[in-house]
Design a protein around this motif. Sequence first.
Motif, short mmCIF file in Angstrom:
data_model
loop_
_atom_site.label_atom_id
_atom_site.label_comp_id
_atom_site.label_asym_id
_atom_site.label_seq_id
_atom_site.Cartn_x
_atom_site.Cartn_y
_atom_site.Cartn_z
N GLY A 161 48.49 24.55 37.51
CA GLY A 161 49.17 23.42 37.33
C GLY A 161 49.68 23.08 39.13
O GLY A 161 48.95 23.34 39.90
N ARG A 162 50.89 22.55 38.95
CA ARG A 162 51.57 22.11 40.24
C ARG A 162 52.25 23.26 40.79
O ARG A 162 52.68 23.43 42.08
N ALA A 163 52.49 24.39 40.07
CA ALA A 163 53.01 25.56 40.60
C ALA A 163 52.26 26.89 40.93
O ALA A 163 51.09 26.85 40.34
N THR A 164 52.72 27.73 41.51
CA THR A 164 51.94 29.07 41.81
C THR A 164 52.26 29.92 40.30
O THR A 164 53.17 29.84 39.80
N PHE A 165 51.19 30.49 39.90
CA PHE A 165 51.27 31.32 38.52
C PHE A 165 52.42 32.31 38.73
O PHE A 165 52.72 32.83 39.62
N GLY A 166 53.02 32.19 37.43
CA GLY A 166 54.39 32.93 37.44
C GLY A 166 53.96 34.60 37.60
O GLY A 166 54.99 35.29 38.03
N GLY A 167 53.01 35.11 36.99
CA GLY A 167 52.72 36.43 37.48
C GLY A 167 52.84 36.96 38.89
O GLY A 167 53.24 37.94 39.01
N ASP A 207 43.66 27.81 38.01
CA ASP A 207 43.03 28.56 39.26
C ASP A 207 43.13 29.97 39.25
O ASP A 207 42.40 30.66 39.52
N PHE A 208 44.42 30.25 38.72
CA PHE A 208 44.77 31.88 39.06
C PHE A 208 43.53 32.79 38.11
O PHE A 208 43.33 34.02 38.25
N LEU A 209 43.04 32.06 36.90
CA LEU A 209 42.29 32.78 35.96
C LEU A 209 41.00 33.51 36.57
O LEU A 209 40.70 34.62 35.83
N ARG A 210 40.83 32.95 37.76
CA ARG A 210 39.46 33.50 38.36
C ARG A 210 39.86 34.96 38.73
O ARG A 210 38.73 35.71 38.86
N HIS A 211 41.03 35.42 38.82
CA HIS A 211 41.12 36.74 39.37
C HIS A 211 41.35 37.74 38.24
O HIS A 211 41.75 38.80 38.67
N PHE A 212 41.38 37.35 37.05
CA PHE A 212 41.57 38.36 35.74
C PHE A 212 40.86 37.89 34.61
O PHE A 212 39.89 36.88 34.57
#
Length: 265
Positions: A24-30, A141-146
């Motif tokens: 969303g509008r934030a950087t992934f919490g992990g 977006d972050f899911l592309r890395h996992f």
Amino acid sequence: MKYSSIVEAAAGTSMTVPEGWGQGRATFGGIVGAILIAHMDAHLAAEQGDQRAPLRSFALSFVAPMAPGPVELSARTLRAGKSVTQVQVSAHQDGQVVAVMLGSLGQPRPSSLAVAGRPAPAIRPAADCAPVPFVEGLTPDFLRHFDLLYADDNYPYTGSSRPDFQGYMRFAEDGQPQDTASLACLVDTWPASVITMLKKPAPMSSLTWTMDFLVDPATLPPTRDWQYDVVTDAFADGYGHTRSRIWDEQGTPVAFSRQTVVVFA
């Protein structure tokens, strides 16, 4: 930008949070958690060198969304005792605190007590599970890395009556570090467990997060697929309380994770 490059940059007092790791509008919490753990480790390495204790537990509050761009990092040792060290780590953007972590580190000590964690439950092997596909504009977006692999057919947005699930998690790209920061990053890739009860996508985020490490992941045999089990203890007024367990590929209990999540549905 690779995960390993991000945590390497976190050793300094300032870094740039890259694009492509958003939720969303934030950087992934992990990634936020991994950055703070990596900065904590660099801070303690400068103070204590190789004598620093393993991270036993952290508590993280997501104060405000961390956006891509410059971020300032700071760490302060609150107390360094003979066995236990307490450290506070903060991240700031535009003069505002965006995340605060309290880390508790402890040296091993002789003890007459030993209670083994529960062994990993028997679930569908990771080789028989398909990763959740990354769909541009639909999945974060972050899911592309996992790779997230559901192992019990209790999938998101199915209107299930069961707000719990099991599965496996891994980095999509091999060769990433195996340590407390990377395992914390992996744990937060999973959505709020009540996602199975929804019938359509809805915004959600973590409010607070605590994680306890039973063993330092760096001391374990290399693991690609970490086993994950999550249970929802309660959900009301838009806030949920979840707890999860993590095992390595040998079935060794490695960590517990607990989160307060917010779901806008």
